[in-house]
Design a protein around this motif. Sequence first.
Motif, PDB file in Angstrom:
ATOM      1  N   THR A  24       0.828  -1.202   0.000  1.00  0.00           N
ATOM      2  CA  THR A  24       0.000   0.000   0.000  1.00  0.00           C
ATOM      3  C   THR A  24       0.867   1.259   0.000  1.00  0.00           C
ATOM      4  O   THR A  24       0.587   2.219  -0.726  1.00  0.00           O
ATOM      5  CB  THR A  24      -0.939  -0.002   1.221  1.00  0.00           C
ATOM      6  OG1 THR A  24      -1.703  -1.201   1.210  1.00  0.00           O
ATOM      7  CG2 THR A  24      -1.855   1.191   1.212  1.00  0.00           C
ATOM      8  N   SER A  25       1.919   1.237   0.789  1.00  0.00           N
ATOM      9  CA  SER A  25       2.805   2.395   0.862  1.00  0.00           C
ATOM     10  C   SER A  25       3.579   2.610  -0.431  1.00  0.00           C
ATOM     11  O   SER A  25       3.800   3.757  -0.850  1.00  0.00           O
ATOM     12  CB  SER A  25       3.780   2.236   2.024  1.00  0.00           C
ATOM     13  OG  SER A  25       3.081   2.106   3.230  1.00  0.00           O
ATOM     14  N   THR A  27       2.543   1.812  -3.443  1.00  0.00           N
ATOM     15  CA  THR A  27       1.574   2.368  -4.396  1.00  0.00           C
ATOM     16  C   THR A  27       1.321   3.841  -4.106  1.00  0.00           C
ATOM     17  O   THR A  27       1.314   4.674  -5.027  1.00  0.00           O
ATOM     18  CB  THR A  27       0.262   1.576  -4.336  1.00  0.00           C
ATOM     19  OG1 THR A  27       0.541   0.204  -4.597  1.00  0.00           O
ATOM     20  CG2 THR A  27      -0.738   2.097  -5.350  1.00  0.00           C
ATOM     21  N   ALA A  28       1.109   4.176  -2.833  1.00  0.00           N
ATOM     22  CA  ALA A  28       0.864   5.572  -2.462  1.00  0.00           C
ATOM     23  C   ALA A  28       2.075   6.442  -2.775  1.00  0.00           C
ATOM     24  O   ALA A  28       1.929   7.597  -3.180  1.00  0.00           O
ATOM     25  CB  ALA A  28       0.512   5.665  -0.987  1.00  0.00           C
ATOM     26  N   SER A  29       3.265   5.905  -2.602  1.00  0.00           N
ATOM     27  CA  SER A  29       4.481   6.660  -2.899  1.00  0.00           C
ATOM     28  C   SER A  29       4.583   6.992  -4.386  1.00  0.00           C
ATOM     29  O   SER A  29       4.959   8.103  -4.757  1.00  0.00           O
ATOM     30  CB  SER A  29       5.704   5.861  -2.452  1.00  0.00           C
ATOM     31  OG  SER A  29       6.890   6.505  -2.798  1.00  0.00           O
ATOM     32  N   VAL A  31       2.068   7.203  -6.470  1.00  0.00           N
ATOM     33  CA  VAL A  31       0.958   8.058  -6.876  1.00  0.00           C
ATOM     34  C   VAL A  31       1.161   9.495  -6.403  1.00  0.00           C
ATOM     35  O   VAL A  31       0.963  10.445  -7.157  1.00  0.00           O
ATOM     36  CB  VAL A  31      -0.377   7.490  -6.351  1.00  0.00           C
ATOM     37  CG1 VAL A  31      -1.512   8.474  -6.538  1.00  0.00           C
ATOM     38  CG2 VAL A  31      -0.699   6.175  -7.039  1.00  0.00           C
ATOM     39  N   THR A  32       1.561   9.675  -5.132  1.00  0.00           N
ATOM     40  CA  THR A  32       1.636  11.018  -4.556  1.00  0.00           C
ATOM     41  C   THR A  32       3.018  11.652  -4.624  1.00  0.00           C
ATOM     42  O   THR A  32       3.136  12.860  -4.446  1.00  0.00           O
ATOM     43  CB  THR A  32       1.202  10.986  -3.084  1.00  0.00           C
ATOM     44  OG1 THR A  32       2.120  10.177  -2.343  1.00  0.00           O
ATOM     45  CG2 THR A  32      -0.211  10.464  -2.935  1.00  0.00           C
ATOM     46  N   HIS A  33       4.053  10.872  -4.805  1.00  0.00           N
ATOM     47  CA  HIS A  33       5.440  11.351  -4.831  1.00  0.00           C
ATOM     48  C   HIS A  33       5.835  12.064  -3.531  1.00  0.00           C
ATOM     49  O   HIS A  33       6.673  12.962  -3.545  1.00  0.00           O
ATOM     50  CB  HIS A  33       5.682  12.279  -6.025  1.00  0.00           C
ATOM     51  CG  HIS A  33       5.396  11.629  -7.330  1.00  0.00           C
ATOM     52  ND1 HIS A  33       6.196  10.649  -7.856  1.00  0.00           N
ATOM     53  CD2 HIS A  33       4.386  11.798  -8.223  1.00  0.00           C
ATOM     54  CE1 HIS A  33       5.705  10.252  -9.011  1.00  0.00           C
ATOM     55  NE2 HIS A  33       4.606  10.934  -9.250  1.00  0.00           N
ATOM     56  N   GLU A  34       5.229  11.651  -2.426  1.00  0.00           N
ATOM     57  CA  GLU A  34       5.574  12.210  -1.117  1.00  0.00           C
ATOM     58  C   GLU A  34       6.634  11.314  -0.460  1.00  0.00           C
ATOM     59  O   GLU A  34       6.471  10.094  -0.402  1.00  0.00           O
ATOM     60  CB  GLU A  34       4.331  12.278  -0.216  1.00  0.00           C
ATOM     61  CG  GLU A  34       3.297  13.268  -0.657  1.00  0.00           C
ATOM     62  CD  GLU A  34       3.754  14.702  -0.456  1.00  0.00           C
ATOM     63  OE1 GLU A  34       4.519  14.960   0.482  1.00  0.00           O
ATOM     64  OE2 GLU A  34       3.359  15.541  -1.277  1.00  0.00           O
ATOM     65  N   TRP A  37       6.057   8.420   2.651  1.00  0.00           N
ATOM     66  CA  TRP A  37       5.643   7.022   2.485  1.00  0.00           C
ATOM     67  C   TRP A  37       6.813   6.064   2.654  1.00  0.00           C
ATOM     68  O   TRP A  37       6.617   4.884   2.923  1.00  0.00           O
ATOM     69  CB  TRP A  37       4.988   6.833   1.126  1.00  0.00           C
ATOM     70  CG  TRP A  37       3.659   7.511   1.023  1.00  0.00           C
ATOM     71  CD1 TRP A  37       3.375   8.625   0.301  1.00  0.00           C
ATOM     72  CD2 TRP A  37       2.446   7.137   1.688  1.00  0.00           C
ATOM     73  NE1 TRP A  37       2.058   8.967   0.471  1.00  0.00           N
ATOM     74  CE2 TRP A  37       1.461   8.067   1.308  1.00  0.00           C
ATOM     75  CE3 TRP A  37       2.098   6.112   2.558  1.00  0.00           C
ATOM     76  CZ2 TRP A  37       0.163   7.991   1.779  1.00  0.00           C
ATOM     77  CZ3 TRP A  37       0.798   6.046   3.027  1.00  0.00           C
ATOM     78  CH2 TRP A  37      -0.155   6.976   2.636  1.00  0.00           C
TER      79      TRP A  37
END
Length: 64
Positions: A24-25, A27-29, A31-34, A37
């Motif tokens: 999950t992390s 994928t979120a990384s 997508v958001t480029h933050e 994560w």
Amino acid sequence: MRTNASPTGLALLLIVVGLLISFTSITASFVTHEPIWRYLIAAGCLVQFLGWVRHGARRRGGAR
């Protein structure tokens, strides 16, 4: 005594939860480029590692 090569109980729970957190992390990384994560990715890998260590200690006849 029956040898069980598959993780069960708490070891299985830790492995699965660690995988879910990591995937999950990741994928979120993407997508958001933050960069925050990355810490959750590392935490998920650590949880999974602890699950495998717990599984290995039980199979080798460790202290637990």
